[in-house]
Design an enzyme around this catalytic site. Structure first.
Site, PDB file in Angstrom:
ATOM      1  CD  GLU A  34      11.953 -34.489 -15.075  1.00 11.15           C
ATOM      2  OE1 GLU A  34      12.563 -33.705 -14.337  1.00 11.15           O
ATOM      3  OE2 GLU A  34      10.976 -34.168 -15.748  1.00 11.15           O
ATOM      4  CE1 TYR A 114      11.876 -36.504 -18.753  1.00 14.50           C
ATOM      5  CE2 TYR A 114      14.262 -36.322 -18.856  1.00 14.50           C
ATOM      6  CZ  TYR A 114      13.028 -35.749 -18.645  1.00 14.50           C
ATOM      7  OH  TYR A 114      12.949 -34.415 -18.345  1.00 14.50           O
ATOM      8  CG  ASP A 157       7.915 -36.897 -19.551  1.00  8.82           C
ATOM      9  OD1 ASP A 157       7.293 -36.549 -20.578  1.00  8.82           O
ATOM     10  OD2 ASP A 157       8.402 -36.081 -18.748  1.00  8.82           O
ATOM     11  CG  HIS A 258       5.059 -35.540 -14.993  1.00  6.65           C
ATOM     12  ND1 HIS A 258       4.928 -35.740 -16.348  1.00  6.65           N
ATOM     13  CD2 HIS A 258       6.050 -34.615 -14.843  1.00  6.65           C
ATOM     14  CE1 HIS A 258       5.806 -34.984 -16.999  1.00  6.65           C
ATOM     15  NE2 HIS A 258       6.500 -34.293 -16.114  1.00  6.65           N
TER      16      HIS A 258
END
Length: 267
Positions: A34, A114, A157, A258
């Site tokens: 991200e 991701y 993630d 996070h």
DNA sequence: ATGGTAGGGGTCCTA
């Protein structure tokens, strides 16, 4: 070698915080997710000033994954075997581009992943998430079949909480993505393909999380999920001497939602 | 009581 993964939720909004931590924690390789910027927009200078090379891959105009390394970056790859063939639905085609960026850093193949969010279980994005994970498992499994001794880390993630212990409340996530049996099966299939969760033995649960929503004082109330992982091939996993979730980095104003996750490898 | 917050890009979408 110290390897870490961190969903930074915009690298431009977070670059000081990220580079400060890299230096403080003495991290050698950091996989980011991200980044929320294009390749041109990525702030490489603050990393270069600390001796890190950076490779970044933006996708879908608003997001990206990156790897920063001070032990070299070789053999950069995007997608899996350069064949992002897992996309089927036009609605999610635009989101299909490289959510996976790989590079060899200090002799270890590192993939910054991701995994698609899925949005809702009735969304085409959810179906796409499952397809993407199946393609990941097939490709990552093939790598190990070709070279069982390869040190490979699949980090990032995953947007999946693998067990009920990995969410603060089972009820709160009823009928939501991240906890459905198909998603959990897809995660388990990657593990079954030979990639172990190397952090869990050092951070046993329940109640151990890597992500906390910004809203409703979730972090302060310890309401989170464990969705960020370092999965290692046997040759990688055998070298892990320590691992942890750095909850401290979720604290305070200006934090990502996070926490970073790290693992130490013997030489 | 489907709210709340953060980020980016632009007057809303995604997480």
């Amino acid at each position: 070698m110290r390897l870490a993964t961190w969903n930074v939720n915009s690298i431009r909004a977070r670059v000081d915080r990220v580079t400060d931590w890299l230096e403080r924690a003495d991290v050698d390789v950091l996989a980011m997710q991200e980044t929320k910027c294009s390749d041109e927009q990525f702030p490489t200078m603050p990393f270069a000033a600390l001796g890190y090379d950076v490779v970044h891959c933006g996708f879908n105009q608003w997001n990206g994954v990156a790897i920063a390394s001070r032990v070299g970056i070789d053999d950069v790859a995007v997608g899996f075997d350069g064949q992002p063939t897992w996309s089927s639905d036009d609605a999610v085609e635009a989101a299909a581009e490289a959510r996976a960026l790989g590079a060899t850093c200090g002799g270890v193949r590192v993939w910054s992943l991701y995994v698609p969010n899925g949005r809702t279980v009735d969304s085409p994005h959810y179906a796409y998430k499952l397809e993407w994970l199946a393609a990941l498992r097939d490709t990552a499994g093939r790598w190990l079949a070709d070279d069982p001794a390869a040190p490979i880390a699949m980090v990032g993630d995953w947007n999946i909480a693998p067990t009920d212990d990995d969410v603060w409340s089972v009820e709160a996530y009823q009928d939501s993505t991240h906890v459905t049996p198909p998603e959990r099966d897809a995660f388990a299939a990657v593990v079954d393909a030979g990639y172990a969760d190397v952090v869990r033995p050092f951070a046993p649960g329940p109640g151990v999380f890597t992500y906390w929503d910004y809203t409703r004082l979730a972090f302060q109330k310890r309401r989170g999920m464990r969705i960020d992982f370092i999965l290692g091939s046997p040759a990688f996993t055998d070298r892990v001497t320590h691992a942890e979730i750095v909850r401290e980095e979720r604290k305070g104003k200006g934090a990502s939602d996070h926490a970073p996750v790290l693992a130490d490898l013997a030489d």
